[in-house]
Design an enzyme around this catalytic site. Structure first.
Site, short mmCIF file in Angstrom:
data_model
loop_
_atom_site.label_atom_id
_atom_site.label_comp_id
_atom_site.label_asym_id
_atom_site.label_seq_id
_atom_site.Cartn_x
_atom_site.Cartn_y
_atom_site.Cartn_z
N SER A 768 50.47 57.17 73.34
CA SER A 768 49.07 57.34 73.75
C SER A 768 48.79 56.48 74.98
CB SER A 768 48.13 57.01 72.58
OG SER A 768 46.81 57.42 72.85
N ASP A 845 47.64 68.86 70.86
CA ASP A 845 46.95 67.56 70.96
C ASP A 845 45.54 67.78 71.48
OD1 ASP A 845 46.12 64.95 71.51
OD2 ASP A 845 48.13 64.30 72.06
N HIS A 878 47.58 64.75 68.16
CA HIS A 878 47.94 63.47 68.80
C HIS A 878 48.83 62.61 67.91
CE1 HIS A 878 47.56 60.62 72.00
NE2 HIS A 878 47.00 59.70 71.24
#
EC number: 3.4.14.5
Length: 921
Positions: A768, A845, A878
């Protein structure tokens, strides 16, 4: 390639098993080395016999090759081979068979004498070793900043253990609940063995030596109930304040990170029967439902419209009518759920039960982003005929940086007048420049505090609204550009303090986190419209998610802080006048504590999260006259597991870069040998206000890397991260990635210069924001320090990320175009100078869009850069979990890193075709 990796892994396992006998203690070292010599000779004899009988070439690795897999054993192994290159066929160490006849008897006698001396020394060293208890695992030894070696002799941490959660501490969450008559210390238990399904119990009954003031009360006897012939099973339960009813959610279906849809039922405690929340629509997908503080009504949102169900009638009242795909009532849209409320509710009851505040969100101008699902159909809908082979597409209203935001209004509903109204306050932000980040009712006064910021989160306005008079005013206004040039974080920790003249509180007020001399502290604003606070805390440290609780009876505020160290957490109390601050936890010993207080703040669940084995204890707070303590979790199983395993050695220290002192943790392999050369992996997250270096107990993927693979793992919390003061945090504004990357690189250079580090084998990885930081660091470094990198779900251009988060740290792209250019991953020429890097991303995502990785790949293609690998995961969001994806992520990281440090990617970069001798084919 797979076979080669498998072979290395097997050799690595064998050698590290042998090396586990090695210790920094001199006696232990003697014992271990001696036994290793004899073990190796024995292994060679056995190998020779087996290999001769099979007529194959011995498969011991060539000299020096295993340095990539296990440096410590390689050092010993090479030294032995250099001293004596044994000929196994003619070796004097063979004691039977034909070769034994040719051994001279005197030589054999001498060998036995020497062997006896070695064995005697080995036994003596073993007794000394045991006497000193040098076998104790490093987890039993306090963290020693000067530590150089583990004293463990146990098993290695495995990937299966980490991925399976075996190293995760057991934790019990207590759902504190206020008694119907204001009793304190009550908790809600759901599904406990040997008890009714849902009960309210006095916490003191958890300890058999104490007696509670409240008998156990059953709310739901069974874990299922029936309505109209349907068998229903609770997923979530919400008791009414008077404990006479329970709102039950069943058939829960996830929506976004926090939100979900469910069917709701009202369960009657006395009769143990239930009825639907809406008798007309039993199967309605309700997004949110919450009790009135008076226990006489429930407000809920369905299909983005708000409804009210009064218990006195089965009729449901519709509050709003224009909710739908573009208008949300009482619930947040995607970006407000993700970045503002971190939850599924935008509805607030006042304590009197007369008014409801709720957010109206207008997404009509927000552009949509398509999320594609190629394997699954999250909607649950069957495709139309002829469309079975097309992916399902979910369009999400997603405001990217600089794009139109959803516009929000705060509305109020008068329960008795059945009227929706709005209170307008002069001097507010324009609708397109407004974020509403918190709503707090002032008890039953009919007043509410609203926290607002501008779009870029650098101007704060706190508004006090009187819903009875339907008027309001601004009570605080702060332009942070005039203070430190930073930003306001989203906060929902404001605590209302009611007036109590008899107890020293002549006016009502509220507690809020404020900026004081470069640090976050607590301020008490009283009266409510006073812009100047009473300072409750101060110093070169920060409060964390404070206040944790307020004891109104004793005028005490409880909070967690970093007072002892930025990487620890202790619990404190302070009086409302800012005096008499006291520690609740033992500050003479380092600890990383969390705290959960009962509704009246008379009891607290203390969570000790490290650095030792975590434990949990319920204690009475100091002002409670009934002293009580009860340990509810010691994690004995985890403690035993830790004793049997060689965990990494954790070295906590600081580095100073550009005048900023930064926290670092180095995870050294067990049996660390400073005379060796170790490869180093840097792990980071690095997001604004975050913290990765802490004194919490954590055995994770990085622990596995150090324990099992024998690599060093370093984490540095660079500038921009939290709890080291706002000056270090806010310096990154408008140019995120620059200073953070510099801090990683400069720290890596420090490590590269250490005698025990192999500077040619250094890598970095993150997920991330950490994925972004990995690529940004590789870009800034251009192969000078880091040779390898692994980025999972990275942002590659902040224009692609959501507006509320991004603009808080970067301003808008219109305001700061150069900053966005600088922060994007665009210097692919610099990336080409690294040996190799890996990028992984989930195709579905909804947070960091796949667009980030795809546009980076296009830049690499245009520049002809090929020194990278890519792995994408269909239908994964994600967190990358769909269809075993999470395990694949970590297996890929593991194997890719081993190949990197084994030099495989160097060979790949200069691939040479295998030459086959045609005569032998």
């Amino acid at each position: 390639m797979a076979g080669h990796t498998e072979e290395n892994a097997q050799l690595l396992s064998t050698e590290q098993e042998s090396v586990s006998r090695h210790s920094s203690d001199s006696a232990a070292s003697t014992a271990s080395t001696t036994s290793l010599v004899f073990d190796r000779i024995g292994e060679r004899v056995a190998a020779n016999r087996s290999e001769k009988s099979m007529m194959v070439t011995p498969k011991f690795p060539p000299r020096g090759e295993m340095a990539y897999a296990d440096d410590e054993h390689t050092q010993i192994h090479l030294d032995e081979e250099e001293e004596k290159d044994y000929d196994l066929e003619d070796s004097a160490f063979l004691t039977n068979g034909a070769t034994n006849k040719s051994v001279d008897k005197k030589l054999r006698k001498l060998i036995w004498i020497v062997g006896g001396v070695f064995i005697g020394a080995w036994v003596l060293a073993l007794f000394i070793f045991l006497g000193k208890q040098a076998y104790k695992h490093s987890s039993e030894i306090p963290h020693d900043p000067q530590a150089t070696s583990s004293r463990g002799n146990g098993k290695k941490v495995t990937m299966d253990q980490v991925m399976g959660g075996q190293w995760r501490a057991t934790k019990h969450s207590i759902s504190w609940i206020a008694g119907a008559n204001g009793e304190d210390g009550l908790l809600l238990e759901q599904g406990s063995a040997g008890k009714d399904y849902l009960i309210v119990e006095d916490v003191r009954t958890q300890n058999p030596e104490t007696v509670g003031t409240l008998d156990r009360m059953t709310l739901m006897k069974d874990g299922s109930f029936t309505v109209a012939g349907r068998s229903l099973y609770p997923s979530k339960v919400y008791p009414s304040k008077d404990l006479k009813k329970v709102l039950v959610a069943t058939d829960v279906q996830s929506n976004w990170r926090h939100s979900f849809y469910a069917k709701y039922w009202i369960f009657d405690v006395e009769s143990q029967t239930a009825e639907p929340l809406d008798p007309v629509d039993l199967d309605g997908r309700v997004q949110l439902a919450s009790w009135s503080p008076k226990s006489d009504a429930i407000v809920f949102t369905r299909d983005n419209n708000m409804y009210l169900r009064k218990l006195s009638s089965p009729t449901v009242i519709q509050i709003t009518t224009d909710g739908g795909p573009e208008f949300f009532y009482g619930v947040p849209d995607w970006v407000y759920e993700e970045e503002v409320f971190a939850g599924a509710s935008a509805t607030w009851w006042d304590d009197s039960g007369k008014y409801i505040a709720f957010l109206r969100t207008n997404e009509s101008e927000v552009p949509e982003y398509p999320i594609q699902y190629f394997v699954s159909r999250p909607s649950g809908k069957e495709p139309l005929p002829g469309e079975e082979n097309y992916p399902e597409v979910r369009e999400i209203k997603y405001p990217k940086a600089g794009a139109p935001n959803p516009t929000v209004d705060l509305l109020f509903y008068d329960i008795f007048k059945a009227e929706v109204f709005e209170v307008t306050i002069a001097g507010g932000f324009e609708p397109k420049n407004l974020l509403i980040t918190e709503v707090v009712w002032a008890g039953s006064t009919g007043k509410a505090l609203i926290r607002e910021t501008n779009r870029e989160s650098d101007i704060l306005r706190v508004v006090l609204v009187d819903v009875v008079a339907r008027e309001g005013k601004t009570v605080r206004y702060t332009d942070i550009n005039k203070l430190d040039g930073g930003w306001f974080e989203v906060s929902e920790d404001t605590r209302y303090i009611p007036a109590d003249p008899a107890n020293g509180r002549p006016h009502d007020g509220y507690i809020d986190t404020i900026i004081h001399e470069n640090y976050d502290h607590l301020g008490y604003f009283t009266p409510m419209d006073n812009p100047e606070p009473i300072l409750l805390t101060s110093g070169n440290w920060e409060v964390v998610q404070a206040p944790s609780a307020v004891d109104l009876k004793n005028n005490l505020v409880y909070f967690v802080s970093t007072k002892e160290s930025p990487i620890t957490r202790q619990v404190y109390s302070v009086k409302l006048d800012g005096t008499d601050m006291k520690a609740i936890t033992d500050t003479s010993n380092e600890g990383y504590y969390g705290a959960s207080f009962s509704k009246g703040a008379g009891y607290v669940l203390l969570n000790y999260n490290g650095p030792g084995i975590p434990w949990q204890k319920v204690i009475s707070t100091p002002s409670n006259g009934n002293q009580y303590t009860h340990t509810i979790e010691e994690n004995k199983g985890l403690a035993e597991m830790a004793k049997k395993h060689d965990l990494p050695i954790l070295i906590y220290q600081t580095v100073t870069i550009d005048g900023f002192e930064l926290q670092v943790v180095e995870r050294r392999p067990p049996h660390f040998n400073p005379k060796k050369k170790y490869p180093v992996l840097f792990y980071l997250y690095g997001g604004p206000g975050s913290q990765t270096v802490s004194k919490s107990f954590n055995v994770d993927f990085e622990s596995y890397i150090a324990s099992n693979l024998g690599y060093i793992v370093v984490t540095v919390d660079g500038r921009g991260t939290g709890f080291i003061g706002r000056k270090a945090r806010t310096i990154i504004r408008g140019n995120i990635g620059h200073y953070e990357a510099r801090d990683q690189i400069e720290t890596a250079k420090i490590w590269a210069s250490k005698k025990y580090v192999d500077a040619s084998r250094m890598a970095i990885w993150g997920w991330s924001y950490g994925g972004f930081m990995t690529l940004k660091t590789l870009e800034e470094d251009a192969g000078e320090t880091f040779s390898y990198g692994m980025a999972v779900a990275p942002v590659t251009d902040w224009r692609f990320y959501d507006s509320i988060y991004t603009e808080r740290y970067m301003h808008t792209p219109q305001h700061n175009p150069g900053g966005y250019d600088n922060t994007s991953i665009s210097n692919v020429e610099a990336l080409s100078k690294n040996v190799r890097f890996l990028v992984m991303h989930g195709v579905a995502d909804d947070n960091v869009h796949m667009q980030n990785t795809l546009t980076l790949l296009d830049k690499l293609d245009l520049a002809g850069v090929e020194n990278y690998d890519v792995h994408v995961f269909p239908d994964s969001d994600h967190s990358i979990y769909f269809h075993n994806a999470n395990r694949i992520v970590y297996d890929k990281l593991n194997n890719w890193l081993i190949n990197a440090f084994n030099g495989e990617w160097l060979r790949t970069a200069n691939a040479v075709p295998l030459q086959i001798d045609a005569a032998k084919v």
